[in-house]
Design a protein around this motif. Structure first.
Motif, PDB file in Angstrom:
ATOM      1  N   MET B   1      -4.587   7.963   7.484  1.00 16.18           N
ATOM      2  CA  MET B   1      -3.913   8.453   6.263  1.00 16.18           C
ATOM      3  C   MET B   1      -2.601   7.688   6.088  1.00 16.18           C
ATOM      4  O   MET B   1      -1.757   7.643   6.966  1.00 16.18           O
ATOM      5  CB  MET B   1      -3.679   9.964   6.432  1.00 16.18           C
ATOM      6  N   ALA B   2      -2.477   7.010   4.933  1.00 14.41           N
ATOM      7  CA  ALA B   2      -1.266   6.220   4.682  1.00 14.41           C
ATOM      8  C   ALA B   2      -0.061   7.137   4.549  1.00 14.41           C
ATOM      9  O   ALA B   2      -0.182   8.293   4.138  1.00 14.41           O
ATOM     10  CB  ALA B   2      -1.448   5.395   3.416  1.00 14.41           C
ATOM     11  N   LYS B   3       1.104   6.621   4.914  1.00 17.70           N
ATOM     12  CA  LYS B   3       2.315   7.431   4.894  1.00 17.70           C
ATOM     13  C   LYS B   3       2.741   7.782   3.467  1.00 17.70           C
ATOM     14  O   LYS B   3       3.196   8.879   3.203  1.00 17.70           O
ATOM     15  CB  LYS B   3       3.436   6.662   5.597  1.00 17.70           C
ATOM     16  N   HIS B   4       2.637   6.821   2.548  1.00 13.93           N
ATOM     17  CA  HIS B   4       3.018   7.072   1.156  1.00 13.93           C
ATOM     18  C   HIS B   4       1.803   6.871   0.245  1.00 13.93           C
ATOM     19  O   HIS B   4       0.966   6.023   0.506  1.00 13.93           O
ATOM     20  CB  HIS B   4       4.115   6.106   0.704  1.00 13.93           C
ATOM     21  N   GLU B   5       1.774   7.661  -0.832  1.00 16.30           N
ATOM     22  CA  GLU B   5       0.764   7.430  -1.866  1.00 16.30           C
ATOM     23  C   GLU B   5       1.140   6.172  -2.647  1.00 16.30           C
ATOM     24  O   GLU B   5       2.297   6.023  -3.036  1.00 16.30           O
ATOM     25  CB  GLU B   5       0.756   8.606  -2.855  1.00 16.30           C
ATOM     26  N   THR B   6       0.158   5.283  -2.889  1.00 14.92           N
ATOM     27  CA  THR B   6       0.486   4.063  -3.635  1.00 14.92           C
ATOM     28  C   THR B   6      -0.546   3.777  -4.728  1.00 14.92           C
ATOM     29  O   THR B   6      -1.191   2.729  -4.725  1.00 14.92           O
ATOM     30  CB  THR B   6       0.565   2.839  -2.690  1.00 14.92           C
ATOM     31  N   PRO B   7      -0.666   4.724  -5.685  1.00 13.41           N
ATOM     32  CA  PRO B   7      -1.711   4.545  -6.703  1.00 13.41           C
ATOM     33  C   PRO B   7      -1.563   3.264  -7.525  1.00 13.41           C
ATOM     34  O   PRO B   7      -2.558   2.634  -7.874  1.00 13.41           O
ATOM     35  CB  PRO B   7      -1.549   5.783  -7.597  1.00 13.41           C
ATOM     36  N   LEU B   9       0.003   0.333  -6.656  1.00 11.69           N
ATOM     37  CA  LEU B   9      -0.298  -0.838  -5.831  1.00 11.69           C
ATOM     38  C   LEU B   9      -1.788  -0.921  -5.509  1.00 11.69           C
ATOM     39  O   LEU B   9      -2.336  -2.021  -5.368  1.00 11.69           O
ATOM     40  CB  LEU B   9       0.512  -0.788  -4.531  1.00 11.69           C
ATOM     41  N   ASP B  10      -2.424   0.232  -5.398  1.00 13.61           N
ATOM     42  CA  ASP B  10      -3.854   0.210  -5.065  1.00 13.61           C
ATOM     43  C   ASP B  10      -4.674  -0.540  -6.107  1.00 13.61           C
ATOM     44  O   ASP B  10      -5.718  -1.120  -5.795  1.00 13.61           O
ATOM     45  CB  ASP B  10      -4.397   1.633  -4.906  1.00 13.61           C
ATOM     46  N   GLU B  11      -4.175  -0.566  -7.358  1.00 12.71           N
ATOM     47  CA  GLU B  11      -4.857  -1.350  -8.394  1.00 12.71           C
ATOM     48  C   GLU B  11      -4.928  -2.828  -8.015  1.00 12.71           C
ATOM     49  O   GLU B  11      -5.803  -3.556  -8.466  1.00 12.71           O
ATOM     50  CB  GLU B  11      -4.125  -1.207  -9.746  1.00 12.71           C
ATOM     51  N   LEU B  12      -3.949  -3.257  -7.230  1.00 14.96           N
ATOM     52  CA  LEU B  12      -3.885  -4.678  -6.859  1.00 14.96           C
ATOM     53  C   LEU B  12      -4.743  -5.003  -5.636  1.00 14.96           C
ATOM     54  O   LEU B  12      -4.676  -6.104  -5.102  1.00 14.96           O
ATOM     55  CB  LEU B  12      -2.430  -5.105  -6.632  1.00 14.96           C
ATOM     56  N   THR B  13      -5.531  -4.051  -5.180  1.00 13.15           N
ATOM     57  CA  THR B  13      -6.505  -4.390  -4.139  1.00 13.15           C
ATOM     58  C   THR B  13      -7.810  -4.849  -4.791  1.00 13.15           C
ATOM     59  O   THR B  13      -8.673  -5.390  -4.125  1.00 13.15           O
ATOM     60  CB  THR B  13      -6.824  -3.179  -3.227  1.00 13.15           C
ATOM     61  N   LYS B  14      -7.912  -4.633  -6.120  1.00 10.12           N
ATOM     62  CA  LYS B  14      -9.134  -5.048  -6.833  1.00 10.12           C
ATOM     63  C   LYS B  14      -9.046  -6.525  -7.231  1.00 10.12           C
ATOM     64  O   LYS B  14      -7.987  -7.126  -7.149  1.00 10.12           O
ATOM     65  CB  LYS B  14      -9.319  -4.186  -8.083  1.00 10.12           C
ATOM     66  N   GLY B  15     -10.152  -7.065  -7.726  1.00  7.71           N
ATOM     67  CA  GLY B  15     -10.157  -8.460  -8.181  1.00  7.71           C
ATOM     68  C   GLY B  15     -10.388  -9.413  -7.021  1.00  7.71           C
ATOM     69  O   GLY B  15     -10.226  -9.043  -5.850  1.00  7.71           O
ATOM     70  N   CYS B  47       5.788  -1.343   7.640  1.00  4.95           N
ATOM     71  CA  CYS B  47       4.893  -1.804   6.560  1.00  4.95           C
ATOM     72  C   CYS B  47       4.577  -0.670   5.592  1.00  4.95           C
ATOM     73  O   CYS B  47       4.499  -0.870   4.381  1.00  4.95           O
ATOM     74  CB  CYS B  47       3.608  -2.385   7.137  1.00  4.95           C
ATOM     75  N   ASP B  48       4.412   0.545   6.125  1.00  4.50           N
ATOM     76  CA  ASP B  48       4.169   1.697   5.241  1.00  4.50           C
ATOM     77  C   ASP B  48       5.365   1.890   4.314  1.00  4.50           C
ATOM     78  O   ASP B  48       5.213   2.121   3.120  1.00  4.50           O
ATOM     79  CB  ASP B  48       3.996   2.990   6.059  1.00  4.50           C
ATOM     80  N   ASP B  49       6.566   1.793   4.900  1.00  2.00           N
ATOM     81  CA  ASP B  49       7.748   2.023   4.073  1.00  2.00           C
ATOM     82  C   ASP B  49       7.972   0.898   3.069  1.00  2.00           C
ATOM     83  O   ASP B  49       8.493   1.124   1.977  1.00  2.00           O
ATOM     84  CB  ASP B  49       8.995   2.238   4.953  1.00  2.00           C
ATOM     85  N   LEU B  50       7.573  -0.320   3.426  1.00  2.00           N
ATOM     86  CA  LEU B  50       7.689  -1.396   2.435  1.00  2.00           C
ATOM     87  C   LEU B  50       6.778  -1.102   1.248  1.00  2.00           C
ATOM     88  O   LEU B  50       7.189  -1.231   0.087  1.00  2.00           O
ATOM     89  CB  LEU B  50       7.346  -2.763   3.037  1.00  2.00           C
ATOM     90  N   LEU B  51       5.540  -0.684   1.529  1.00  2.00           N
ATOM     91  CA  LEU B  51       4.637  -0.335   0.428  1.00  2.00           C
ATOM     92  C   LEU B  51       5.215   0.832  -0.367  1.00  2.00           C
ATOM     93  O   LEU B  51       5.133   0.860  -1.601  1.00  2.00           O
ATOM     94  CB  LEU B  51       3.252   0.023   0.968  1.00  2.00           C
ATOM     95  N   GLY B  52       5.842   1.767   0.338  1.00  2.00           N
ATOM     96  CA  GLY B  52       6.439   2.936  -0.329  1.00  2.00           C
ATOM     97  C   GLY B  52       7.533   2.505  -1.300  1.00  2.00           C
ATOM     98  O   GLY B  52       7.556   2.915  -2.465  1.00  2.00           O
ATOM     99  N   VAL B  53       8.433   1.649  -0.849  1.00  3.94           N
ATOM    100  CA  VAL B  53       9.555   1.253  -1.709  1.00  3.94           C
ATOM    101  C   VAL B  53       9.051   0.357  -2.834  1.00  3.94           C
ATOM    102  O   VAL B  53       9.542   0.427  -3.974  1.00  3.94           O
ATOM    103  CB  VAL B  53      10.685   0.601  -0.880  1.00  3.94           C
ATOM    104  N   LEU B  54       8.027  -0.443  -2.567  1.00  4.88           N
ATOM    105  CA  LEU B  54       7.478  -1.296  -3.622  1.00  4.88           C
ATOM    106  C   LEU B  54       6.787  -0.430  -4.684  1.00  4.88           C
ATOM    107  O   LEU B  54       6.948  -0.667  -5.891  1.00  4.88           O
ATOM    108  CB  LEU B  54       6.498  -2.311  -3.013  1.00  4.88           C
ATOM    109  N   GLU B  55       6.070   0.594  -4.244  1.00  4.06           N
ATOM    110  CA  GLU B  55       5.435   1.517  -5.195  1.00  4.06           C
ATOM    111  C   GLU B  55       6.511   2.165  -6.083  1.00  4.06           C
ATOM    112  O   GLU B  55       6.333   2.287  -7.296  1.00  4.06           O
ATOM    113  CB  GLU B  55       4.636   2.586  -4.440  1.00  4.06           C
ATOM    114  N   LEU B  56       7.624   2.527  -5.468  1.00  5.62           N
ATOM    115  CA  LEU B  56       8.716   3.132  -6.233  1.00  5.62           C
ATOM    116  C   LEU B  56       9.233   2.141  -7.289  1.00  5.62           C
ATOM    117  O   LEU B  56       9.502   2.510  -8.425  1.00  5.62           O
ATOM    118  CB  LEU B  56       9.848   3.556  -5.292  1.00  5.62           C
TER     119      LEU B  56
END
Ligand code: HEM
Ligand code: HEM
Ligand code: HEM
Ligand code: HEM
Ligand code: SF4
Ligand code: SF4
Ligand code: SF4
Ligand code: SF4
Lengths: 381, 437
Positions: B1-7, B9-15, B47-56
């Motif tokens: 389970m990821a530490k932060h929700e990143t809806p 950024l998750d779009e950028l896992t596609k393509g 890394c979780d917190d980097l994704l968290g701050v980037l999502e923000l």
């Protein structure tokens, strides 16, 4: 998370300190076939998109497979690259000036097994880890910057727009169907760390609102003369204000002279200007660095503003798609975008791409602006 | 389970293009799993917190990094870019997120053994995230805490014989194209020159002593694969002085269709049969080529060495044998007074170990710019402010028509007093003796 010393002694910091050794010598890293034929190459061929062959005077051949990367990469992914290089390339690998990875092979029969290996590797979301391409008249990797991942002055993100763009231009990355290569670049502010001012198509983060002034702390954290000197349009002057009954030294900004470059914020932390609705991207086209046929060229602004639309920046991507399609259809073989636009004339460029021409695209920065206006009756209807 | 929700950024896992989001997520998972039992020296969830701050930031559309941050290692004035998150309570894993610039080897060639050991240091003492590579050339290590900087530097220098790169008002990390290592167009050894000058000027690279930053880049030929003309204060671009070598049989093979033009760079589209007149002769910018149906000739005295014909027929045409480099100066990005590409200073310089002629030009320019350059003024701007003539003077270069694209169009010409008969000392009374007031 127990602290593990490297051997460094903080009580005697200058003891055992090694300095000024520079990078390792490149000769330690050249594959044998490269070392043996160094400076003795005869010719090269692009066998297929992403695959090159170089022939040496000795008769030796080296085969190169170029793969795209996101540039921002984890040590886990790098280890995967190293494992591949161990398995196929005798433990050698290199990166390119556009942040692609090149696997070097010393014989042709190693090409297909490596291609097969690379093509099978995917991330959990389905994207390719190591897409092969980026050679010849293609859209190779996007030179880009830090964005919201690490920088304090961006007006947009870098990694996100690049991913959105490369998803759109993926087939152009994997084929060679353009008149000439299209080099894309993204910079998240006007500092343009990278290649924006000289790329075929460039995206540059811009602001559209003047800085906020944190009068309370400005004098404590900034050198006022530096902030004043940092402004290209002399919009900033020293001034005084009263904050909570105390007189403070600070600066004043003439809003009508500010064009939101953000350079004063680079110099002074009390002048932030990032803004969700204000910020976005400008699109520039027509730059090149090679001297092939025409001289190197600066890229020119053709769209003054497209909004930031995370996570996939659809307006940005679609606008660039229009430019690429018009170019692909109309340009002659070997013509870079800048060569094409100059041949047909910029008025035709706007017509063919369907981009709107607005007053923002007319240069108004100092003396040289005049030279960009049209001092001739030679124009097309 | 990821530490932060990143809806978002998750779009950028596609393509199809490699997803940096999935890569960072995998690194986050790898750190939690820690199969190799690494003693992580910064928070496991960086890394979780980097994704968290980037999502923000994706939500707010604004950066969440504080302005600046002065950190580094003793003895050096640069090499590390300090960075602090502006929401450290929410994202403690990236409260500090400094980048370390590590000097890359010329041409970015690596052995897997070296690179593996190098990134092992970063795995333990940093975030495990990198840029391969920074646009100046460095291996960029993204994200560590202040306490780790000296430890990283100690390991780099003691165990890896590798130094930091440059940052600040100094010589930045030099970089080059792949040159002779794998290109038949290379007119000089870019790797050798890049390495030699990087070593020669270590002091200038590590201890800021300049008015502003200064970059070197080395291109083996005018194709500019490291873009030196646009991205370096001093650009070294390979060239030749004698004739282009022509293999007439190979020319015929191109005309006959046995060889593919431009090495096959346009192969995915049908551009018709190769037409040497249309694709080479008529495209030559100086019109110095001719083709009589069986023989290609080049009037080399009129060729300006743009590379087009060689690029188009690499098996038939080769660079000359009298080789060296041109030196161009002043490229910079727009801030402050507009973007510049480098301007030609030295049309031809031989490039041979120990590169004394090259070093002389560099040091003359530095002596001048270090004295005269204003605070935060790039070489290109100093050239604009003080004039190209000044650059010629300090480098002992005689003015030459090759220095200009065209001669000046205004007659606002400066003369030196000593160059005008009688000099500038004049007497108004003497003038009045001939011309009444
Ligand atoms: C008010 C104080 C500050 C001033 C006057 C200032 C000045 C500058 C200058 C002159 C540059 C350009 C340097 C270059 O081109 O190499 C720069 C870039 C930068 N600044 Fe600031 N800065 C300030 C605050 C900070 C602080 C405290 C840091 C801490 C590290 C910082 C981080 C950076 C970084 C990371 C860069 C990019 C450096 C590079 O390109 O190598 N800024 N700043
Ligand atoms: C303030 C924060 C800044 C950050 C975080 C930053 C970050 C970076 C990074 C990581 C690189 C690649 C470095 C390498 O490979 O070693 C770079 C290159 C560059 N930076 Fe910055 N930078 C900053 C400020 C500036 C400023 C103030 C300017 C100019 C006024 C600037 C202009 C450039 C340019 C032109 C390059 C590319 C040079 C090349 O192509 O080699 N940057 N920057
Ligand atoms: C033997 C021939 C050549 C070799 C070995 C070579 C090598 C390379 C490599 C490895 C890259 C990085 C590619 C990437 O990551 O996508 C590159 C980039 C580049 N090449 Fe070449 N190249 C060759 C011929 C050419 C030709 C014919 C041209 C121009 C007509 C050219 C102009 C460039 C430019 C402008 C860049 C990109 C610079 C930038 O914008 O960052 N090269 N070259
Ligand atoms: C006492 C001083 C001057 C006298 C007696 C003078 C006289 C003349 C005359 C008789 C003409 C030709 C007019 C015609 O063809 O109808 C002329 C043209 C011109 N003058 Fe002067 N002039 C003087 C000062 C200047 C100055 C100070 C400038 C520039 C700063 C100047 C710039 C020109 C120009 C550019 C033209 C050509 C105009 C055109 O293109 O038709 N003159 N002048
Ligand atoms: S382009 Fe601007 S915002 Fe982006 S990394 Fe460079 S300085 Fe930062
Ligand atoms: S943002 Fe740029 S133009 Fe505006 S005040 Fe600051 S330095 Fe001047
Ligand atoms: S700049 Fe010239 S010599 Fe260097 S890699 Fe490119 S084509 Fe080859
Ligand atoms: S290098 Fe350029 S200028 Fe010289 S002959 Fe070839 S096409 Fe003409």
């Amino acid at each position: 998370m127990a602290f593990v010393s490297s051997g460094y002694n903080p009580d005697k910091p200058m003891e055992n300190r090694i300095t000024d050794i520079g990078p390792q010598n490149y000769q330690n890293f050249l594959p044998p076939v490269i070392k043996n034929n160094y400076g003795k190459w005869l010719y090269h061929e692009i066998l297929e998109p992403g695959v090159l062959m170089h022939k040496a005077e000795s008769g030796d051949e080296v085969y190169t497979i170029r793969v795209g990367t996101a540039r921002l990469m984890s040590v886990g992914l790098i280890r995967e690259i190293l494992d591949i290089a161990d398995a196929h390339c005798d433990g050698y690998v290199r990166w390119t000036t556009r942040n692609n990875v090149e696997f070097i092979l010393d014989s042709k029969d190693k090409v297909e097994p490596l291609k097969k290996d690379l093509e099978g590797r995917k991330f959990p979301g389905g994207s390719n880890k190591f897409p092969i391409g980026g050679t010849g008249a293609s859209v190779p990797n996007v030179v880009h910057t830090q964005g919201w991942v690490h920088c304090h002055t961006p007006a947009t993100d870098a990694s996100g727009p690049v991913k959105a763009l490369m998803d759109e231009f993926y087939s152009e990355f994997q084929s060679m169907e353009l008149p000439a290569p299209i080099r894309l670049a993204v910079a998240c502010c006007l500092n343009m760390c990278g290649a924006c001012h000289c790329s075929d198509i460039a995206v540059v983060g811009i602001h559209r609102k003047p800085p906020l002034i944190d009068h309370e702390v400005l004098d404590d954290i900034c050198e006022i003369p530096l902030a004043v000197a940092s402004c290209p349009t002399a919009a900033i002057r020293p001034s005084k204000v009263e904050v909570n009954g105390k007189e403070k030294k600070t600066v004043a900004i003439k809003e009508e002279r500010c064009m939101f470059c953000g350079n004063c914020y680079t110099m002074c932390a009390a002048l932030p200007l990032a803004d969700a609705e204000g910020d976005g991207c400008a699109i520039m086209v027509g730059g090149k660095v090679s001297n092939r046929i025409s001289n190197p060229k600066f890229s020119k602004v053709v769209a003054a503003y497209v909004p930031n639309e995370p996570p996939r920046w659809p307006t940005l991507v679609q606008t660039i798609r229009k430019i690429v399609d018009a170019y692909k259809q109309d340009a002659k073989k070997y013509e870079r975008i800048g060569d094409w636009a100059e041949r047909i004339g910029w008025e035709r460029f706007f017509e063919k791409t369907g981009l709107e021409f607005t007053e923002h695209l007319i240069d108004d920065f100092r003396d040289p602006a005049y030279y960009s206006w049209r001092q001739t009756t030679n124009f097309k209807w | 389970m990821a530490k932060h929700e990143t809806p978002l950024l998750d779009e950028l896992t596609k393509g199809p293009w490699p997803s940096f989001v999935d890569d960072i997520k995998q690194e986050a998972a790898r750190r939690h799993e820690n199969k190799d039992g690494v003693e992580y020296q910064i928070p496991e969830d960086v890394c979780d917190d980097l994704l968290g701050v980037l999502e923000l930031s994706y939500k707010d559309k604004e950066t969440h990094w504080k302005h600046g941050g002065i950190v580094g290692v003793f003895g050096y004035g640069g090499g590390v870019i300090g960075r602090y998150c502006d929401s450290p309570q929410q994202f403690p894993g990236v409260a500090h997120f400094h980048t370390v610039r590590v000097n890359h080897p010329s041409g970015k060639w690596y052995t897997t053994d070296y690179l593996r050991k190098l990134i092992d240091i970063w795995d333990m003492r940093g975030s495990g995230l990198t840029n391969m590579h920074g646009s100046t050339g460095d291996l960029v290590w993204l994200g560590t805490f202040t306490e780790q900087l000296e430890e990283i530097f100690y390991e780099l220098t003691h165990n890896m014989e590798t130094d930091l790169g440059g940052s600040g008002s100094n010589l930045r990390t030099p970089a080059d194209c792949m040159g002779m290592s794998r290109c038949e167009y290379a007119c000089y050894d870019t790797h050798a020159l890049c390495y030699a000058l990087t070593q020669e000027y270590q002091d200038e690279l590590h201890r800021p002593a300049f008015p502003y930053k200064f970059k070197f880049k080395f291109d083996g030929c005018p194709n500019g694969c490291v873009a030196s003309i646009a991205r370096a204060d001093m650009s070294f671009i390979g060239t030749w002085k004698d004739d282009i070598k022509i293999d007439q049989d190979a020319v015929k093979a191109y005309v006959g269709g046995e060889l593919k033009p431009n090495a096959g760079a346009h192969a995915s589209r049908d551009w018709g049969k190769f037409d040497i007149e249309e694709e080479v002769i008529n495209r030559c910018p100086t019109n110095c080529m001719s083709w009589d149906g069986s023989k290609l000739t080049i009037d080399n005295s009129e060729c300006y060495r743009c590379m087009h014909c060689i690029n188009t027929m690499p098996r038939a045409l080769r660079i000359g044998d009298e080789r060296g480099a041109s030196i161009l100066c002043g490229a910079k990005a727009p801030i402050l007074d507009g973007a510049q590409m480098s301007s030609l200073l030295v049309p031809f310089v031989p490039v041979e170990d120990p590169f004394d002629e090259v070093k002389e030009v560099i040091e003359n320019i530095w002596d001048w710019w270090m004295e005269e350059g204003k605070n935060r003024e790039r070489l290109g701007e100093t050239m604009k402010r003080m004039g190209f003539q000044k650059l010629l003077e300090v480098t002992g270069t005689k003015a030459d028509a090759r220095h200009v694209q065209y001669p000046r169009e205004n007659p606002y010409i400066f003369w030196k007093s000593e160059d005008v008969p009688g000099g500038f000392e004049r007497d108004i009374q003497d003038f009045r003796s001939r011309h009444q007031r």
